[in-house]
Motif scaffolding. Structure first.
Motif, PDB file in Angstrom:
ATOM      1  N   THR A   1     -10.815  85.153 -18.660  1.00  0.00           N
ATOM      2  CA  THR A   1     -10.253  84.060 -17.867  1.00  0.00           C
ATOM      3  C   THR A   1      -8.823  84.389 -17.470  1.00  0.00           C
ATOM      4  OG1 THR A   1      -9.883  81.663 -17.819  1.00  0.00           O
ATOM      5  CG2 THR A   1      -9.289  82.801 -19.838  1.00  0.00           C
ATOM      6  N   LEU A   2      -8.285  83.615 -16.535  1.00  0.00           N
ATOM      7  CA  LEU A   2      -6.857  83.607 -16.256  1.00  0.00           C
ATOM      8  C   LEU A   2      -6.210  82.526 -17.110  1.00  0.00           C
ATOM      9  CD1 LEU A   2      -6.676  83.949 -12.359  1.00  0.00           C
ATOM     10  CD2 LEU A   2      -6.022  85.674 -14.044  1.00  0.00           C
ATOM     11  N   ILE A   3      -5.028  82.821 -17.621  1.00  0.00           N
ATOM     12  CA  ILE A   3      -4.299  81.849 -18.435  1.00  0.00           C
ATOM     13  C   ILE A   3      -3.324  81.102 -17.533  1.00  0.00           C
ATOM     14  CG2 ILE A   3      -2.795  81.489 -20.422  1.00  0.00           C
ATOM     15  CD1 ILE A   3      -5.525  82.595 -21.171  1.00  0.00           C
ATOM     16  N   GLY A   4      -3.567  79.813 -17.343  1.00  0.00           N
ATOM     17  CA  GLY A   4      -2.674  79.002 -16.535  1.00  0.00           C
ATOM     18  C   GLY A   4      -2.821  79.267 -15.050  1.00  0.00           C
TER      19      GLY A   4
ATOM     20  N   PHE B   1       5.735  86.359 -21.922  1.00  0.00           N
ATOM     21  CA  PHE B   1       4.712  85.578 -22.610  1.00  0.00           C
ATOM     22  C   PHE B   1       4.475  86.184 -23.985  1.00  0.00           C
ATOM     23  CE2 PHE B   1       2.061  89.060 -21.307  1.00  0.00           C
ATOM     24  CZ  PHE B   1       0.989  89.082 -22.190  1.00  0.00           C
ATOM     25  N   ASP B   2       3.803  85.429 -24.838  1.00  0.00           N
ATOM     26  CA  ASP B   2       3.425  85.935 -26.149  1.00  0.00           C
ATOM     27  C   ASP B   2       2.175  85.210 -26.612  1.00  0.00           C
ATOM     28  OD1 ASP B   2       3.545  87.457 -28.516  1.00  0.00           O
ATOM     29  OD2 ASP B   2       5.735  87.354 -28.499  1.00  0.00           O
ATOM     30  N   VAL B   3       1.582  85.724 -27.687  1.00  0.00           N
ATOM     31  CA  VAL B   3       0.301  85.217 -28.163  1.00  0.00           C
ATOM     32  C   VAL B   3       0.358  85.057 -29.673  1.00  0.00           C
ATOM     33  CG1 VAL B   3      -2.187  85.628 -28.277  1.00  0.00           C
ATOM     34  CG2 VAL B   3      -0.885  86.427 -26.291  1.00  0.00           C
ATOM     35  N   ASP B   4      -0.206  83.984 -30.177  1.00  0.00           N
ATOM     36  CA  ASP B   4      -0.400  83.794 -31.612  1.00  0.00           C
ATOM     37  C   ASP B   4      -1.902  83.819 -31.859  1.00  0.00           C
ATOM     38  OD1 ASP B   4      -0.735  82.815 -34.232  1.00  0.00           O
ATOM     39  OD2 ASP B   4       1.131  81.673 -34.126  1.00  0.00           O
TER      40      ASP B   4
ATOM     41  N   GLY C   1      -4.561  80.857 -32.045  1.00  0.00           N
ATOM     42  CA  GLY C   1      -5.330  80.832 -30.806  1.00  0.00           C
ATOM     43  C   GLY C   1      -4.555  80.240 -29.648  1.00  0.00           C
ATOM     44  N   GLU C   2      -3.236  80.524 -29.592  1.00  0.00           N
ATOM     45  CA  GLU C   2      -2.395  79.955 -28.542  1.00  0.00           C
ATOM     46  C   GLU C   2      -1.677  81.053 -27.768  1.00  0.00           C
ATOM     47  OE1 GLU C   2      -1.234  75.507 -30.135  1.00  0.00           O
ATOM     48  OE2 GLU C   2       0.208  77.133 -30.490  1.00  0.00           O
ATOM     49  N   VAL C   3      -1.468  80.774 -26.472  1.00  0.00           N
ATOM     50  CA  VAL C   3      -0.734  81.669 -25.583  1.00  0.00           C
ATOM     51  C   VAL C   3       0.485  80.911 -25.067  1.00  0.00           C
ATOM     52  CG1 VAL C   3      -0.854  83.130 -23.531  1.00  0.00           C
ATOM     53  CG2 VAL C   3      -2.917  82.724 -24.895  1.00  0.00           C
TER      54      VAL C   3
ATOM     55  N   THR D   1      -4.554  77.510 -24.639  1.00  0.00           N
ATOM     56  CA  THR D   1      -5.468  78.129 -25.598  1.00  0.00           C
ATOM     57  C   THR D   1      -5.862  79.506 -25.067  1.00  0.00           C
ATOM     58  OG1 THR D   1      -7.412  77.161 -24.531  1.00  0.00           O
ATOM     59  CG2 THR D   1      -6.361  75.878 -26.289  1.00  0.00           C
ATOM     60  N   VAL D   2      -6.433  80.343 -25.929  1.00  0.00           N
ATOM     61  CA  VAL D   2      -6.789  81.697 -25.503  1.00  0.00           C
ATOM     62  C   VAL D   2      -7.899  81.696 -24.459  1.00  0.00           C
ATOM     63  CG1 VAL D   2      -6.014  82.847 -27.606  1.00  0.00           C
ATOM     64  CG2 VAL D   2      -8.339  81.921 -27.489  1.00  0.00           C
TER      65      VAL D   2
END
Length: 494
Positions: A227-230, A245-248, A252-254, A268-269
């Motif tokens: 998917t595309l994020i945002g 940007f960063d990811v946890d 499960g968060e971007v 969400t991812v």
């Protein structure tokens, strides 16, 4: 409070003592050192049983300083390797300068009453010259060593010497640092091409790529598009411009950093909007920090008391701030596009302020120490040139080093900078203080790939001992970039 608590431990439980011949560890330490090529200045032995407070203080010292390659840490009297990893973390226990004495080599019964205390051994040419024990009596052994470390960068890289001696670094090939290359073609629909990739992040399950068209792609570990994020726009769930940007992966968060509107956009991812976090207007750059926190660069000219870093919680509330020593030659009155802090998150959080030779590491409790120092000498870019766009561009052909950057993976530091209209790519072995020439020319290329004769390699992202590079499409039906992934081997060659 935690920071002051541990500092109190280090102060209270340190004592300087001159070693005696009864210290049975000394011949074993010297024997071990003489059988290994790496040279150390200190050896710290930490028993797993004995004075609990002393041991806790020493373990905390290791957590704060394990990246110093000139220190050998030996854990002995180990009750459980699993518990030790849980306490310190896999990255520390598996570090190349950490030795687990599971066979008891350094735990022989020598009837030394100091065996129950951690000990600091000073080393010179593989010989022990002095030893200090941490015991409950008042003393300053560990605190003195900590103060000494605060004055010196963990890694000092002499770029001035490299340039002066005519690029004498030896050539290196990919097989010198790894055994294999994994390729992951990034697959999307033909109506959704990927432009040039700016940033990459990975988790155990996903790959995230931000391209120059401000699209953030999510792929699985096989390169299949998810998917595309945002979405770009001015709506409440959209972003205007992604600064970074960063990811946890655990949560499960971007996190998308929209500095134009001073929001952290949280998704969400799988691309669903979660929330947005409002940030103050007096910051220029932001990054993810430890434990669901964020850290931002707040320069003085935006109304802050001084150039500083501000730590926020996940609600956007300021939790703490960190001040830096201002360099004398830096003006606080000029506003320019170059006055931005540079953030990276490798094993520790790293930050470099504008026009500084030094990259600082920040620990989870806010301690800062000098991590990498680029010694540029007469080639250092003067502030009056670098801080002005016009003079910056006019001097690109001058004898100054522009934009030195690095990635570190184990004992290798990948370095790139611009000098006299050429891009330089170097590899520096921090254990052996050796430079390897990778490339010098107009367009950076990377390390020659002699493993499968594929594209050259240069990292854009490092996580643990794994480095990720980007190649243009090849042997693929998809006209998209291809990720290259290598695992750095510890015993890399000269």
């Amino acid at each position: 409070m935690m920071k002051h608590f541990f500092l109190s431990i280090l102060f209270f439980f340190s004592l300087s003592c001159t070693f005696s011949p009864k210290d049975f560890r000394i011949p074993e330490i010297e024997k071990w050192l003489s059988s290994h090529e790496k040279r150390y200045d200190y050896c710290i032995v930490i028993p797993g049983a004995g004075c609990d407070g002393c041991i806790s203080g020493a373990e905390y010292f290791v957590v704060e300083n394990y990246q110093r390659a000139n220190v050998l840490y030996i854990f002995t009297k180990i009750e459980s390797v699993k518990l030790l990893k849980h306490k310190l973390g896999d990255n520390i226990v598996n570090a190349p300068n950490v030795l687990l004495d599971v066979d008891g080599t350094f735990d022989k019964n020598g009837n030394n009453p100091n065996d129950i205390y951690p000990a600091i051994y000073n080393i010179s040419q593989n010989k022990v010259t002095d030893v200090n024990y941490m015991s409950p009596q008042n003393g300053m052994a560990m605190e003195d060593l900590k103060k000494q470390f605060e004055k010196e960068a963990v890694f000092k890289i002499d770029l001035e010497s490299y340039i002066k001696h005519g690029d004498c670094g030896r050539q290196i090939k990919l097989s010198d640092i790894t055994d294999s290359v994994t390729y992951i073609p990034l697959k999307t629909n033909y109506n959704l091409p990927i432009a040039e990739i700016q940033e990459v992040r990975t988790t155990d399950d996903f790959i995230f790529c931000l391209d120059t068209q401000q699209k953030l792609f999510c792929f699985n570990r096989n390169g299949d598009f998810i998917t595309l994020i945002g979405k770009r726009g001015e709506g409440p769930e959209e972003y205007i411009n992604i600064a970074d940007f960063d990811v946890d992966g655990r949560k499960g968060e971007v996190y998308l950093f929209d500095l134009q509107r001073h929001f952290i956009m949280v998704y969400t991812v799988d691309g669903r909007f979660s929330r947005r976090i409002k940030l103050p207007d007096n910051i220029l750059n932001i990054a993810k920090y430890y434990d669901s926190q964020f850290i931002a660069y707040a320069p003085e000219y935006l109304g802050n008391e001084r150039d500083k870093l501000i730590i926020f919680n996940d609600k956007g509330e300021e939790r703490d701030s960190i001040l830096f020593q201002q360099e004398e030659n830096i003006s606080n009155t000029k506003i320019d596009i170059f006055k931005m802090a540079t953030f990276t998150f490798q094993s520790h959080f790293l930050c470099r302020l504008p026009f500084s030779d030094i990259t600082y590491a920040l620990t989870p409790i806010g301690n800062q120490y000098k991590y990498v120092e680029f010694q540029q000498g007469k080639y250092k870019l003067p502030y009056e040139i670098g801080s002005n766009v016009e003079s910056y561009n006019e001097n690109l052909n001058s004898s100054y080093i522009f934009e030195p950057r690095f990635y570190k993976c184990q004992n290798l530091i990948f370095i790139n900078f611009f000098f006299k209209m050429n891009n330089y790519q170097l590899l520096y072995n921090s254990d052996k203080n050796v430079f390897f020439t990778v490339f010098k020319g107009k367009y950076p290329v990377g390390i020659e790939n002699d493993i499968d004769n594929g594209p050259p390699f240069w990292p854009v992202y490092i996580k643990g001992d794994r480095a990720v590079g980007i190649a243009t499409a090849f042997n693929s039906e998809y006209d998209n970039p291809v990720l290259q992934i290598i695992n750095i081997t510890l015993e890399n060659k000269e």
